[in-house]
Write a protein that holds these residues in place. Structure first.
Motif, PDB file in Angstrom:
ATOM      1  N   ASN A  17      64.058  13.595  11.341  1.00 47.11           N
ATOM      2  CA  ASN A  17      62.553  14.949  12.161  1.00 47.11           C
ATOM      3  C   ASN A  17      62.624  15.615  10.089  1.00 47.11           C
ATOM      4  O   ASN A  17      63.182  16.529   9.994  1.00 47.11           O
ATOM      5  CB  ASN A  17      62.955  15.575  12.751  1.00 47.11           C
ATOM      6  N   CYS A  37      62.935  11.978  14.701  1.00 46.21           N
ATOM      7  CA  CYS A  37      60.924  11.640  14.741  1.00 46.21           C
ATOM      8  C   CYS A  37      60.383  11.137  15.785  1.00 46.21           C
ATOM      9  O   CYS A  37      59.738  11.399  15.912  1.00 46.21           O
ATOM     10  CB  CYS A  37      61.308  10.810  13.021  1.00 46.21           C
ATOM     11  N   CYS A  62      56.735  15.342  15.602  1.00 44.61           N
ATOM     12  CA  CYS A  62      56.625  16.057  14.345  1.00 44.61           C
ATOM     13  C   CYS A  62      55.401  16.536  13.983  1.00 44.61           C
ATOM     14  O   CYS A  62      55.165  16.775  12.967  1.00 44.61           O
ATOM     15  CB  CYS A  62      56.067  14.366  13.824  1.00 44.61           C
ATOM     16  N   ALA A  89      61.571  18.120  20.026  1.00 41.51           N
ATOM     17  CA  ALA A  89      62.623  16.915  19.165  1.00 41.51           C
ATOM     18  C   ALA A  89      63.583  17.113  19.367  1.00 41.51           C
ATOM     19  O   ALA A  89      64.252  18.211  19.691  1.00 41.51           O
ATOM     20  CB  ALA A  89      61.475  16.804  18.294  1.00 41.51           C
TER      21      ALA A  89
END
Length: 603
Positions: free
Chosen positions: A219, A227, A262, A497
């Motif tokens: 990420n 990601c 993201c 994330a």
């Protein structure tokens, strides 16, 4: 008085021991699939990419004059819409833009592992041709060339002439497509320039990006986190501003989860509105037999208007001429641009399956406030029976005991991220109810539901699942209609994330996206905020193993981007995108990962 029946305890322990023995045997058996040939093939493919990469770097640095840093700083954070305006104003050339984004994509690809195959030399040659033809091109109307000169990245699933559509499958390496897929062809005809392909997960069935050939994609906001996936390479490259527009696919959140993780925009159209001709399928013979939960192609980008440019580029007569299976529904710009009709919008901050984290809850409430300020009526909507939705989604996609999924590997070892799902699918039918009971007794009711869902089904049971899915969708739609709700706002995921590898467990937090694949709703994600210092915590009423992993994700998550999801009735794509645009304009999320700002293409 409470008495312990030691005979029952011994029998339970014997059963549990047997289950673990089966797990061990199956794990060993699975390891036998992995041969040295696959490692060799993956190594050869990666080496060929890296060798070409060095050649491309030499071309970009030495064969063409690198645009100035001042121009780079002016361009790299522009949306596709802003780039098109710059082209018209002669602020920069087509080759300037392609050159700079090629250098950024190459550099970001090295740092994040986001890209697979690179075509920067072909792209810059095409841009040079456009520079020469610019006077002629400027006479063409906007409607004819919607994406003239815009660099686009392409998920490693969409057929592109001369490129593999590997989908993270090693056996698909060195099998280049002979022509562009229809979706890519439509974009190229609108002037888009495909310049790089992006990484995905092996066979694309979890929200992470990792495979034997290209490895793990990180990420751009935090390299210790994923990601997302399976369009994760797109999310990472766009998040770091290494691309302007990206094309991905979505069957359970594969566009929307990377967008959320993201900090970019992503949209999943209504299934059946956009063609899937020329899209790789992670099954043998490139054909999938299960069609009740359908994957869709869709865009990722830096603004809602950019997503709309892609949708308008898709929805051209050529698409319906070449794909007769589609509903012929042209783009309705008046619906997208309408600001007079005020809508009644439902929202929920959490569902009854996976409690959303504090940051995800706040993001929805921020969106609710913004929409109310814009004059819309926003009311609470309580999603019902989300555990049923998760069970149906998982059961339908795994109704064959994931046999076709495994066959598509063509002998390659299964990625470790799939271990839990694989083992659950291999539990003998006669043991499954007992194991589910034990899991429920020890407080793992959600794990029990997953175990119950992933086993192979008989034809009768599969048809019952489809019938139940249709009834579920009817009830959901009726509930919305009874409350006069036009659209729904919700979290894009229950968490920020994840840390790497946690998707093998925390895919359960994807209930927020998979529900709209089950319902065949269009849905999109808008970035709205980042995790605050006091939101690095997590708790729920389940207090099970998923809770503990979710809490670990929220720790040290300050600064991670958070999006919200907008969803609507089938075929109401323009209305969904309209509200995404209104949220974008009202909230104006502008934050970038440090990586995007620190990229230096001049050394």
């Amino acid at each position: 008085m409470f008495f312990i029946d030691y005979g029952d305890v011994i029998r339970a322990l014997a059963i549990i021991s047997f289950i673990y023995f089966v797990k061990y045997i199956l794990t060993v058996k699975r390891g036998l699939y992995h041969t040295q040939n696959f490692r060799l093939q993956a190594t050869e493919k990666l080496a060929s990419r890296d060798l070409k990469r060095q050649t491309l770097l030499d071309i970009l640095k030495n064969d063409f004059v690198v645009p100035s840093k001042q121009l780079h700083d002016q361009i790299y954070n522009l949306t596709a819409t802003q780039l098109l305006e710059g082209f018209k104003a002669n602020s920069f050339t087509y080759s300037d833009v392609i050159h700079l984004f090629s250098l950024r994509a190459l550099t970001i690809g090295i740092k994040t592992n986001a890209v697979t195959e690179e075509f920067y030399d072909d792209a810059i040659k095409k841009a040079k041709e456009l520079d020469k033809e610019k006077d002629l091109a400027m006479y063409k109307s906007d409607d004819q060339l919607l994406l003239l000169g815009v660099p686009i990245s392409v998920k490693d699933q969409i057929h592109q002439q001369g490129a593999d559509s590997s989908m993270g499958l090693t056996a698909r390496n060195f099998r280049p497509s002979h022509q562009n897929g229809l979706v890519l062809e439509l974009l190229i005809e609108q002037g888009a320039i495909p310049f790089v392909r992006t990484n995905t997960l092996q066979a694309m069935m979890l929200p992470e990006t990792d495979n034997l050939t290209y490895g793990r994609t990180v990420n751009p906001w935090d390299f210790t986190r994923t990601c997302g996936g399976s369009s994760g390479g797109e999310g990472a490259l766009l998040g770091a501003r290494g691309s302007v527009l990206g094309i991905g696919t979505d069957v359970g959140g594969s566009i929307r989860i990377p967008a959320h993780f993201c900090g970019v925009y992503g949209f999943k159209p209504t299934p059946g509105r956009i063609t899937d001709l020329g899209i790789g399928i992670p099954r043998l013979k490139d054909v999938i037999g299960e069609g009740n939960i359908r994957a869709t192609v869709g865009p990722l980008g830096h603004s809602t208007d950019d997503l709309v440019l892609v949708m308008k580029s898709f929805l051209k007569p050529k698409m319906w001429q070449k794909d007769k299976s589609l509903v012929k529904l042209p783009w309705r710009d008046e619906t997208y641009r309408d600001r007079t009709e005020k809508l009644r919008i439902g929202y929920y901050t959490t569902d009854d399956w996976f409690t959303a984290s504090p940051a995800c809850v706040r993001a929805v409430l921020n969106a609710v406030d913004a929409l109310r300020q814009l004059g819309h009526t926003v009311v609470e909507f309580k999603p019902k029976n989300m555990s049923t939705a998760v069970r149906l989604y998982t059961s339908i996609l795994a109704a064959d005991g994931i046999k076709h999924f495994l066959e598509a590997l063509e002998g390659e070892k299964l990625n470790n991220l799939y271990t839990n799902l694989f083992l659950a699918s291999r539990i003998p039918t006669f043991l499954r109810p007992l194991l589910c009971t034990i899991l429920t007794i020890i407080g793992e009711s959600r794990a029990a539901l997953i175990v119950k869902s992933v086993g192979a089904r008989k034809a009768y049971d599969y048809i019952e699942l489809i019938r139940e899915m249709k009834l579920f969708a009817d009830h959901w739609i009726t509930d919305m209609e009874n409350h006069n709700i036009d659209l729904i706002i919700s979290p894009a995921n229950g968490l920020p994330a994840y840390h790497h590898t946690l998707s093998k467990d925390l895919f359960v937090s994807c209930s927020y996206t998979l529900i709209y694949n089950l319902l065949n709703f269009p849905a999109g994600v808008v970035p709205v905020t980042v995790v605050k210092d006091d939101e690095q915590r997590y708790s729920d009423d389940f207090n099970d193993s998923y809770t503990k992993k979710a809490a670990s994700v929220c720790q040290n998550s300050k600064g991670c981007p958070i999006g919200v999801q907008v969803a609507g009735f089938p075929w109401q794509d323009e209305k969904v995108l309209r509200i995404m645009k209104e949220l974008e304009d009202k909230i104006q999320f502008k934050q970038l990962p440090k990586l995007a700002q620190d990229i230096d293409i001049y050394h």
